[in-house]
Design an enzyme around this catalytic site. Structure first.
Site, PDB file in Angstrom:
ATOM      1  N   TYR A   1      24.417  43.570  46.573  1.00  0.00           N
ATOM      2  CA  TYR A   1      23.502  44.601  46.076  1.00  0.00           C
ATOM      3  C   TYR A   1      22.287  44.855  46.959  1.00  0.00           C
ATOM      4  CZ  TYR A   1      26.129  45.130  41.714  1.00  0.00           C
ATOM      5  OH  TYR A   1      27.090  45.411  40.778  1.00  0.00           O
TER       6      TYR A   1
ATOM      7  N   ASP B   1      30.092  35.720  42.299  1.00  0.00           N
ATOM      8  CA  ASP B   1      31.055  36.092  41.265  1.00  0.00           C
ATOM      9  C   ASP B   1      32.427  35.449  41.560  1.00  0.00           C
ATOM     10  OD1 ASP B   1      31.600  37.484  38.934  1.00  0.00           O
ATOM     11  OD2 ASP B   1      32.190  39.337  39.949  1.00  0.00           O
TER      12      ASP B   1
ATOM     13  N   GLY C   1      31.206  37.238  46.560  1.00  0.00           N
ATOM     14  CA  GLY C   1      30.009  36.385  46.539  1.00  0.00           C
ATOM     15  C   GLY C   1      30.036  35.340  45.436  1.00  0.00           C
TER      16      GLY C   1
HETATM   17  N1  AR6 Z   1      26.410  29.820  45.584  1.00  0.00           N
HETATM   18  C1  AR6 Z   1      25.145  30.239  45.582  1.00  0.00           C
HETATM   19  N2  AR6 Z   1      24.757  31.427  46.074  1.00  0.00           N
HETATM   20  C2  AR6 Z   1      25.729  32.221  46.593  1.00  0.00           C
HETATM   21  C3  AR6 Z   1      27.078  31.856  46.616  1.00  0.00           C
HETATM   22  C4  AR6 Z   1      27.413  30.583  46.077  1.00  0.00           C
HETATM   23  N3  AR6 Z   1      28.668  30.141  46.052  1.00  0.00           N
HETATM   24  N4  AR6 Z   1      27.777  32.862  47.209  1.00  0.00           N
HETATM   25  C5  AR6 Z   1      26.882  33.815  47.540  1.00  0.00           C
HETATM   26  N5  AR6 Z   1      25.660  33.428  47.184  1.00  0.00           N
HETATM   27  P1  AR6 Z   1      25.996  38.187  45.364  1.00  0.00           P
HETATM   28  P2  AR6 Z   1      24.653  40.469  44.064  1.00  0.00           P
HETATM   29  C6  AR6 Z   1      24.368  34.115  47.355  1.00  0.00           C
HETATM   30  O1  AR6 Z   1      26.720  39.078  46.323  1.00  0.00           O
HETATM   31  O2  AR6 Z   1      23.947  40.843  45.315  1.00  0.00           O
HETATM   32  C7  AR6 Z   1      29.839  40.984  43.383  1.00  0.00           C
HETATM   33  O3  AR6 Z   1      30.888  41.702  43.952  1.00  0.00           O
HETATM   34  C8  AR6 Z   1      24.334  35.250  48.341  1.00  0.00           C
HETATM   35  O4  AR6 Z   1      24.110  34.760  49.667  1.00  0.00           O
HETATM   36  O5  AR6 Z   1      26.737  37.088  44.748  1.00  0.00           O
HETATM   37  O6  AR6 Z   1      23.883  40.412  42.796  1.00  0.00           O
HETATM   38  C9  AR6 Z   1      29.707  41.227  41.896  1.00  0.00           C
HETATM   39  O7  AR6 Z   1      30.941  41.477  41.297  1.00  0.00           O
HETATM   40  C10 AR6 Z   1      23.160  36.048  47.844  1.00  0.00           C
HETATM   41  O8  AR6 Z   1      21.941  35.536  48.384  1.00  0.00           O
HETATM   42  O9  AR6 Z   1      25.393  39.048  44.149  1.00  0.00           O
HETATM   43  C11 AR6 Z   1      28.786  42.396  41.831  1.00  0.00           C
HETATM   44  O10 AR6 Z   1      29.481  43.597  41.922  1.00  0.00           O
HETATM   45  C12 AR6 Z   1      23.163  35.803  46.334  1.00  0.00           C
HETATM   46  O11 AR6 Z   1      24.046  34.709  46.116  1.00  0.00           O
HETATM   47  C13 AR6 Z   1      27.919  42.248  43.047  1.00  0.00           C
HETATM   48  O12 AR6 Z   1      28.630  41.438  43.952  1.00  0.00           O
HETATM   49  C14 AR6 Z   1      23.629  36.981  45.493  1.00  0.00           C
HETATM   50  O13 AR6 Z   1      24.732  37.598  46.148  1.00  0.00           O
HETATM   51  C15 AR6 Z   1      26.635  41.536  42.751  1.00  0.00           C
HETATM   52  O14 AR6 Z   1      25.842  41.498  43.913  1.00  0.00           O
END
Ligand code: AR6
Length: 346
Positions: free
Chosen positions: A121, A33, A31
């Site tokens: 998450y 990260d 994601g």
């Molecule tokens: N720009 C903006 N938002 C995004 C992007 C991007 N490039 N990519 C995804 N999102 P997540 P979490 C959105 O998974 O749930 C990882 O493995 C996505 O659609 O990034 O806090 C880490 O290492 C979603 O709405 O974070 C941790 O282990 C939002 O960003 C874990 O995932 C958050 O999704 C963290 O999970």
């Protein structure tokens, strides 16, 4: 605009600080990260991240932004959604609050957040969004900063189903009312002879007598004022009326512009120019901040040359909130954004 909700890839947003949804361990996850590590430079960023070690949920750590278009990256670990009974909301609030406090210490003028915890998450998006907006708005009541809430996929923005349904209904009711008045306007102006048929209902008679009275009033208005005296009648400008409303509200300037999601510079410009011509969006934001009634709001807008349109989706969303005396601009902005409308503030 202090709080901007934007749909973008977070690594494309220009801000002093980019917030990353970090893994608690010093590894690169998926994601946001992954996107952040790829844009900043995977090897080098991972070296900084390893120096930090583990990060607890709700906590933050700072690294340089490296190749990312920013000054710093704040890494924060969100809560994993486990049904809501495990302090998830509190931990999520901590992520936003701790990041904002640190950004302030770093003298950042802008910061961009993803919707923390709503990807891997599994946090419900409506709850995550409401939490983010509420913590950010609280912070912005006492700090000047540009905060971007970056939404990636459209599905992230599902606000409460009930509220959306209610707003949609409100729009269509008003739309119908406008269409009806448009469609029957000509038949209400039928010639006298045809209007007063025996079969006319009492309602029809009432309408025709009302029209007669109003045409007399219009004629009287025209004859009793000369054009010159009419023009020289000075109405208060938008700015004068605004300042009068601020005075009578007892609110201080910072409260007014912050509740309008407006930055201080623009507010100072308005204050210092009696003939300031605001954008409609700005005039509405100030009306919301001052908690004006529907009539007061229409009057203030009129002084800037604007009207509320019953066929504009954005105007109807705003009037939905005003008619219920719900004046939290950020709640309104969430719904505007969901409907693809520009958000309020400037
Ligand atoms: N720009 C903006 N938002 C995004 C992007 C991007 N490039 N990519 C995804 N999102 P997540 P979490 C959105 O998974 O749930 C990882 O493995 C996505 O659609 O990034 O806090 C880490 O290492 C979603 O709405 O974070 C941790 O282990 C939002 O960003 C874990 O995932 C958050 O999704 C963290 O999970």
């Amino acid at each position: 605009m202090p709080l901007k909700i934007v749909r973008n890839d977070i690594v494309k947003v220009k801000a002093d600080i980019i917030v990353n949804t970090a893994n608690p361990r010093p590894v690169v996850g998926g994601g946001t990260d992954k996107a952040v590590y790829d844009a900043a430079g995977r090897e080098e960023l991972l070296r900084y991240r390893k120096e930090i070690g583990d990060i607890e949920p709700g906590h933050i750590a700072v690294t340089p932004a490296l190749a990312l278009n920013a000054r710093y990256i704040i890494h924060t670990v969100g809560p994993i959604w486990e049904g809501g009974e495990h302090s998830e909301l509190e931990i999520l609030s901590d992520c936003y609050r701790n990041s904002l406090i640190r950004a302030d210490e770093l003298e950042a003028e802008s910061i961009a957040f993803p919707l923390i915890s709503t990807g891997v998450y599994g946090f419900p998006k409506d709850k995550a969004l409401t939490t983010a907006v509420s913590v950010i708005s609280e912070f912005l009541m006492t700090h000047d900063m540009e905060v971007y809430l970056v939404v990636f996929d459209r599905k992230s923005f599902m606000v409460s189903e009930d509220l959306m349904h209610d707003v949609d209904e409100y729009i269509s009711d008003n739309y119908v009312a406008e269409k009806i008045s448009e469609e029957y306007e000509t038949s209400m102006r039928r010639p006298e002879g045809r209007r007063r048929k025996r079969s006319d209902s009492a309602q029809g008679l009432m309408e025709s007598s009302l029209m007669d009275t109003s045409s007399i009033l219009v004629n009287e208005t025209i004859t009793s004022y000369s054009l010159d005296s009419f023009i020289s009648r000075k109405e208060k400008t938008f700015q004068q009326k605004l300042l009068e409303l601020i005075d009578s509200s007892g609110k201080k300037d910072p409260e007014v512009y912050r509740k309008a999601n407006m930055d201080r510079k623009l507010f100072s410009k308005i204050r210092s120019n009696v003939n300031y011509q605001p954008k409609k969006n700005t005039a509405i934001a100030l009306s919301i901040s001052l908690e004006l009634s529907e009539e007061q709001m229409k009057d203030l807008l009129m002084r800037a040359g604007y009207a509320i349109s019953v066929s504009s989706v954005s105007d109807q969303i705003i009037m939905y909130f005003v008619s219920r005396r719900k004046y939290n601009i950020n709640d309104i902005n969430v719904v505007l954004f969901e409907h693809g409308q520009p958000i309020l503030g400037s």
